[in-house]
Each structure stands twice: as C-alpha cells, then as structure tokens.
Design a protein around this motif. Structure first.
Motif, PDB file in Angstrom:
ATOM      1  N   TYR A 259      14.777  26.900  -5.243  1.00  0.00           N
ATOM      2  CA  TYR A 259      13.497  25.706  -4.992  1.00  0.00           C
ATOM      3  C   TYR A 259      15.037  24.535  -4.837  1.00  0.00           C
ATOM      4  O   TYR A 259      16.126  24.658  -6.186  1.00  0.00           O
ATOM      5  N   LEU A 260      15.385  23.544  -5.116  1.00  0.00           N
ATOM      6  CA  LEU A 260      15.814  21.957  -5.344  1.00  0.00           C
ATOM      7  C   LEU A 260      14.442  20.825  -5.613  1.00  0.00           C
ATOM      8  O   LEU A 260      13.387  20.533  -4.935  1.00  0.00           O
ATOM      9  N   ALA A 261      14.230  20.814  -6.902  1.00  0.00           N
ATOM     10  CA  ALA A 261      13.467  19.912  -7.036  1.00  0.00           C
ATOM     11  C   ALA A 261      13.707  19.026  -7.930  1.00  0.00           C
ATOM     12  O   ALA A 261      15.363  18.708  -8.634  1.00  0.00           O
ATOM     13  N   ASP A 262      12.989  18.201  -8.248  1.00  0.00           N
ATOM     14  CA  ASP A 262      12.990  15.933  -8.242  1.00  0.00           C
ATOM     15  C   ASP A 262      11.697  16.070  -9.438  1.00  0.00           C
ATOM     16  O   ASP A 262      10.986  15.608  -9.099  1.00  0.00           O
ATOM     17  N   PRO A 263      12.154  15.829 -10.393  1.00  0.00           N
ATOM     18  CA  PRO A 263      11.414  15.664 -11.183  1.00  0.00           C
ATOM     19  C   PRO A 263      11.582  13.602 -11.750  1.00  0.00           C
ATOM     20  O   PRO A 263      10.513  13.299 -13.033  1.00  0.00           O
ATOM     21  N   ARG A 264      12.643  13.532 -10.931  1.00  0.00           N
ATOM     22  CA  ARG A 264      12.785  12.098 -11.546  1.00  0.00           C
ATOM     23  C   ARG A 264      11.666  10.794 -11.123  1.00  0.00           C
ATOM     24  O   ARG A 264      11.627   9.643 -11.775  1.00  0.00           O
ATOM     25  N   HIS A 265      10.647  10.963 -10.562  1.00  0.00           N
ATOM     26  CA  HIS A 265       9.690  10.133 -10.199  1.00  0.00           C
ATOM     27  C   HIS A 265       8.146  10.615 -11.104  1.00  0.00           C
ATOM     28  O   HIS A 265       7.113  10.045  -9.977  1.00  0.00           O
ATOM     29  N   ALA A 266       7.957  11.890 -11.665  1.00  0.00           N
ATOM     30  CA  ALA A 266       7.429  12.853 -11.677  1.00  0.00           C
ATOM     31  C   ALA A 266       6.733  12.175 -13.054  1.00  0.00           C
ATOM     32  O   ALA A 266       6.964  10.989 -13.355  1.00  0.00           O
ATOM     33  N   THR A 267       5.536  11.771 -12.665  1.00  0.00           N
ATOM     34  CA  THR A 267       4.587  11.723 -13.949  1.00  0.00           C
ATOM     35  C   THR A 267       4.967  11.848 -15.600  1.00  0.00           C
ATOM     36  O   THR A 267       5.483  13.341 -14.934  1.00  0.00           O
ATOM     37  N   ASP A 268       4.840  11.250 -16.966  1.00  0.00           N
ATOM     38  CA  ASP A 268       4.659  12.022 -17.575  1.00  0.00           C
ATOM     39  C   ASP A 268       3.159  12.402 -18.284  1.00  0.00           C
ATOM     40  O   ASP A 268       2.687  11.892 -18.756  1.00  0.00           O
ATOM     41  N   THR A 269       3.469  14.062 -18.472  1.00  0.00           N
ATOM     42  CA  THR A 269       1.773  14.504 -18.204  1.00  0.00           C
ATOM     43  C   THR A 269       2.214  15.007 -19.610  1.00  0.00           C
ATOM     44  O   THR A 269       0.880  15.193 -20.573  1.00  0.00           O
ATOM     45  N   ASN A 274      -5.705  18.162 -19.243  1.00  0.00           N
ATOM     46  CA  ASN A 274      -5.105  19.592 -17.673  1.00  0.00           C
ATOM     47  C   ASN A 274      -4.545  18.972 -16.963  1.00  0.00           C
ATOM     48  O   ASN A 274      -5.227  17.576 -16.080  1.00  0.00           O
ATOM     49  N   LEU A 275      -3.871  19.818 -16.669  1.00  0.00           N
ATOM     50  CA  LEU A 275      -3.465  19.252 -14.755  1.00  0.00           C
ATOM     51  C   LEU A 275      -4.165  20.036 -13.513  1.00  0.00           C
ATOM     52  O   LEU A 275      -3.870  21.498 -14.038  1.00  0.00           O
ATOM     53  N   THR A 276      -4.499  19.786 -13.173  1.00  0.00           N
ATOM     54  CA  THR A 276      -5.666  19.940 -11.565  1.00  0.00           C
ATOM     55  C   THR A 276      -4.917  19.833 -10.897  1.00  0.00           C
ATOM     56  O   THR A 276      -5.234  20.396  -9.820  1.00  0.00           O
ATOM     57  N   GLY A 277      -4.128  19.245 -10.416  1.00  0.00           N
ATOM     58  CA  GLY A 277      -3.029  18.793  -9.216  1.00  0.00           C
ATOM     59  C   GLY A 277      -4.480  17.669  -8.482  1.00  0.00           C
ATOM     60  O   GLY A 277      -3.247  17.452  -7.292  1.00  0.00           O
ATOM     61  N   GLN A 278      -5.036  17.506  -8.741  1.00  0.00           N
ATOM     62  CA  GLN A 278      -6.012  16.336  -7.923  1.00  0.00           C
ATOM     63  C   GLN A 278      -6.305  15.608  -9.035  1.00  0.00           C
ATOM     64  O   GLN A 278      -7.332  14.344  -8.873  1.00  0.00           O
ATOM     65  N   ASP A 279      -5.699  15.132  -9.863  1.00  0.00           N
ATOM     66  CA  ASP A 279      -5.727  14.333 -11.179  1.00  0.00           C
ATOM     67  C   ASP A 279      -4.843  12.807 -10.497  1.00  0.00           C
ATOM     68  O   ASP A 279      -4.535  11.957 -12.174  1.00  0.00           O
ATOM     69  N   GLY A 280      -4.058  12.718  -9.703  1.00  0.00           N
ATOM     70  CA  GLY A 280      -3.482  11.370  -9.486  1.00  0.00           C
ATOM     71  C   GLY A 280      -1.910  11.907  -9.940  1.00  0.00           C
ATOM     72  O   GLY A 280      -1.128  10.202  -9.787  1.00  0.00           O
ATOM     73  N   VAL A 281      -2.144  12.698 -10.945  1.00  0.00           N
ATOM     74  CA  VAL A 281      -0.476  13.006 -11.240  1.00  0.00           C
ATOM     75  C   VAL A 281       0.749  13.707 -10.635  1.00  0.00           C
ATOM     76  O   VAL A 281       0.579  14.080  -9.571  1.00  0.00           O
ATOM     77  N   ARG A 282       1.115  12.409 -10.555  1.00  0.00           N
ATOM     78  CA  ARG A 282       2.735  13.374  -9.460  1.00  0.00           C
ATOM     79  C   ARG A 282       3.597  14.330  -9.801  1.00  0.00           C
ATOM     80  O   ARG A 282       4.091  14.184 -11.030  1.00  0.00           O
ATOM     81  N   LEU A 283       3.374  15.117  -9.628  1.00  0.00           N
ATOM     82  CA  LEU A 283       4.293  16.524  -9.786  1.00  0.00           C
ATOM     83  C   LEU A 283       5.327  16.167  -9.079  1.00  0.00           C
ATOM     84  O   LEU A 283       5.584  15.777  -8.595  1.00  0.00           O
ATOM     85  N   VAL A 284       6.750  17.098 -10.668  1.00  0.00           N
ATOM     86  CA  VAL A 284       7.776  17.415  -9.911  1.00  0.00           C
ATOM     87  C   VAL A 284       7.620  17.715  -8.328  1.00  0.00           C
ATOM     88  O   VAL A 284       7.275  18.715  -7.979  1.00  0.00           O
ATOM     89  N   LYS A 285       8.677  16.179  -7.324  1.00  0.00           N
ATOM     90  CA  LYS A 285       8.954  17.686  -6.186  1.00  0.00           C
ATOM     91  C   LYS A 285       9.783  18.399  -6.164  1.00  0.00           C
ATOM     92  O   LYS A 285      10.566  18.255  -6.520  1.00  0.00           O
ATOM     93  N   LYS A 286       9.417  19.575  -5.019  1.00  0.00           N
ATOM     94  CA  LYS A 286      10.164  20.491  -4.775  1.00  0.00           C
ATOM     95  C   LYS A 286      10.420  20.343  -3.139  1.00  0.00           C
ATOM     96  O   LYS A 286       9.874  20.408  -2.633  1.00  0.00           O
ATOM     97  N   THR A 287      12.026  21.493  -2.668  1.00  0.00           N
ATOM     98  CA  THR A 287      12.006  21.569  -1.516  1.00  0.00           C
ATOM     99  C   THR A 287      12.694  22.819  -1.683  1.00  0.00           C
ATOM    100  O   THR A 287      14.178  23.319  -2.552  1.00  0.00           O
ATOM    101  N   LEU A 288      12.368  23.873  -1.206  1.00  0.00           N
ATOM    102  CA  LEU A 288      12.583  25.178  -0.840  1.00  0.00           C
ATOM    103  C   LEU A 288      14.409  25.353   0.018  1.00  0.00           C
ATOM    104  O   LEU A 288      14.107  24.941   1.352  1.00  0.00           O
ATOM    105  N   LEU A 289      15.468  26.540  -1.116  1.00  0.00           N
ATOM    106  CA  LEU A 289      16.132  26.192  -0.463  1.00  0.00           C
ATOM    107  C   LEU A 289      16.556  27.893   0.328  1.00  0.00           C
ATOM    108  O   LEU A 289      17.352  27.345   1.345  1.00  0.00           O
ATOM    109  N   ALA A 290      15.476  28.373  -0.205  1.00  0.00           N
ATOM    110  CA  ALA A 290      16.545  30.267   0.369  1.00  0.00           C
ATOM    111  C   ALA A 290      15.134  30.378  -0.082  1.00  0.00           C
ATOM    112  O   ALA A 290      14.588  30.567  -1.442  1.00  0.00           O
TER     113      ALA A 290
END
Length: 352
Positions: A259-269, A274-290
């Motif tokens: 994957y290509l991932a971009d942490p530059r705009h992710a939330t400092d956790t 607890n990270l639930t994925g539904q808590d308003g936290v911006r996770l690292v964005k990722k894009t599948l390369l292969a």
C-alpha cells in the motif's frame, strides 16, 4: 514475527548467492524478459498491477550459512551508508550483504542489556551509521553501533508495551521501522491492534530527534485489511509511506499486499485511549498498489500450499533506488528456519 512454529529438518541450501538483475535471478530461477511499461502504465507480462512490476527474485540464500550462522529468518532490510545491504534476522543477527549479488559479507550478533537474545524485527540505519533495531518482546527500540554494542534505548508509550505492563499482545508489536525524510523523525509500526482498539487498527508511533536523542512524538492510526498485520513500513521522500500488509491461512498460504499510505493529515492518536474507527479520528489514508498474489510467478516454486508459488512469508522491505520514474524496492521473506518455507528476495519496480 514467526507465523508458525512447525519443527522441520533443514535442507541443504545453495552454496553461493547469485546476481539479481532486471532480467531476473541468474542460474537457479531464470526469468523470461524484463519488466517494462507504457507511458500510460499499462500492465505487462511482468506486472503485478498497473503500479507494480516484478523484476525478478532469488532463492540463492535459502538454507545457507555464513561464518557459522544460519542465513535466514529475515525480518527487515536497510541500505547502509556505503551502499551495501543490511539484513536483520529475528534470531538476533545482523548481516551485511552485497547489494547486487546478495552474497553475505559480515554478520554481527545482537543482544539486550543482559546479553539475552532479541526478537529483532525492525531496522533503520541512522545518518551516523548506527543501527536502530526493534525487538517485539517488550517491545523496545535500541541503538547499536556497527559492532553490536548498545548505545541508547528509546522510550516507548506504556500503552504499546506487552500486557500486563501495557495493552499489546506478545509477538504483535513493533515490526516496521523507518526514518522519515531528513532523518529527524523515526516511525515504528505495530503489527496488530492493541487491546481496546478495534481489530485491524494498528498504531504508528513516531519519535522526534531533540538534542541528539529521539523523544516521543505523534502517533497515528492505520487500518489494515481484515486478517492482515503490518510487518514493514518504508518512508518516501515526500513523507508518504510504503506499507506492507501480510497474513497467513493454513492450507491456503500467504496474503501480501503493498500500500501507499499518507500520514500527513492523520489525527495524532497519542492521547486517544481507544481507536474504534467511528470516533472522528482521521486514520492514515492508504491506496492499494499491488496484491502480490497477482504478480507473475516467473518460475518460482513453493514448499507449501500458496495461492501463487511466488509467495512466502514476506516481511522485510527497503527502497534501494529510483529508475525510469519508478522506485526500486527489495522485499525478503522470513523462512522461520523452517524446511517448508523459503528465504526469497524480490525485486519490484513501484510507481507512486
């Protein structure tokens, strides 16, 4: 991390390393043709995806020894300042390899402060040539000299320590390690989620260099695919990351995705319990390369069931250069010193 603990009799390996080129590995596994792409990135016979192609692979180091030390169990790769390749074994050994032929040139034993062996998983080489190495036992990050002396130890957030000291699970902690552009920030990836976080959300911890030492800095959440963990990360010049995800299913084999991932705009956790994925936290964005299962097998064989015989327990990754607008990336598998697995190096070209 050792994914299986099957005891097996070791087989004899090849006696010498072979050159790995764009035309494929020499001798043992000849490849057919070179990997090329059109201006629009159309997949070719050597393509794993429009963004990734396989230049070749080599099994030349599988089940070999050097200077009395088993060559294998590789968990991480890094480029040294002299252009050579450093390969970390999770059995407390750091090898120096020729970057072109992969031939072993040196081996240095590693240990903790009491002389005990490490479960060494992540590797980064600092600008002064010292080695930053993770052990997933505690977990820990130590700085070593070239000859294996401990020089320093970095702080680790209490939540990332193995239970009962923290919330992490044994053998599921610091696997990936990389220095971000400029060398002032170090990033380590947990392999799996800690207790209290949603399954699949792993934490990336960073340290910032202050007065010559690394101090705790921002932390980020990253969602891995279902059933997969994160064995390796590598920083790109612009601050993005290459992230390797990997898993194993008995009777089926390995899953390995890049994957290509971009942490530059992710939330400092760092302050998020607890990270639930539904808590308003911006996770690292990722894009599948292969998905590596889609790479051409190029004549590879597997010692156990695999969806593609090219696949094995891929765990290490390093960016070795750039050519024709693509990154040159080297992967390596951890054979767990197991006769049913292979120490295999893979040369990829990656367009990001």
């Amino acid at each position: 991390m050792r994914l299986r603990t099957v005891l097996a009799t070791l087989t004899a390996g090849l006696a010498a390393a072979t050159t790995l080129t764009a035309a494929g590995p020499a001798n043992a596994h000849p490849a057919t043709g070179t990997a090329t792409s059109t201006a629009t990135g159309t997949a070719t016979s050597n393509a794993c995806s429009p963004a990734v192609s396989l230049d070749g692979f080599s099994d030349a180091l599988d089940k070999t020894t050097f200077d009395g030390t088993f060559v294998g169990n590789f968990s991480a790769l890094a480029l040294d300042r002299d252009g050579s390749l450093a390969a970390l074994s999770d059995r407390s050994s750091l090898f120096g390899l020729d970057a072109k032929t992969l031939a072993p040139k040196s081996v240095v034993p590693l240990a903790d402060e009491s002389g005990a062996a490490l479960d060494s998983e992540g590797l980064a080489i600092d600008r002064d040539g010292t080695r930053l190495i993770t052990s997933e036992t505690e977990p820990s990050i130590r700085r070593y000299s070239r000859d294996g002396r401990i020089l320093d130890r970095l702080p680790v957030p209490s939540s990332l320590l193995v239970a009962p000291a923290g919330r992490a699970t044994s053998n599921q902690t610091f696997e990936g390690l990389t220095l971000l552009p400029g060398g002032r920030t170090l990033l380590a990836s947990m392999e799996y989620a800690i207790s209290g976080d949603s399954t699949g959300i792993v934490r990336f911890q960073t340290w910032r260099r202050q007065h010559g030492r690394f101090a705790l800095s921002a932390q980020y959440g990253y969602r891995a695919d279902s059933g997969l963990g994160v064995p390796e990360v590598q920083a790109l010049p612009d601050g993005r990351l290459l992230v390797l995800e990997r898993g194993f299913t008995t009777g089926v084999g390995n899953t390995v995705r890049l994957y290509l991932a971009d942490p530059r705009h992710a939330t400092d956790t760092g302050g998020v319990a607890n990270l639930t994925g539904q808590d308003g936290v911006r996770l690292v964005k990722k894009t599948l390369l292969a998905d590596i299962v889609n790479c051409p097998s190029r004549g590879a064989t597997a010692k156990q069931p695999q969806p593609n015989p090219l696949l094995d327990n891929i765990e290490g990754m390093v960016i070795t250069g750039r050519a024709k607008g693509r990154l040159e990336v080297l992967l390596v598998s951890d054979d767990n010193q197991n006769a049913a697995q292979t120490t295999r190096f893979y040369r990829l070209r990656v367009r990001v």
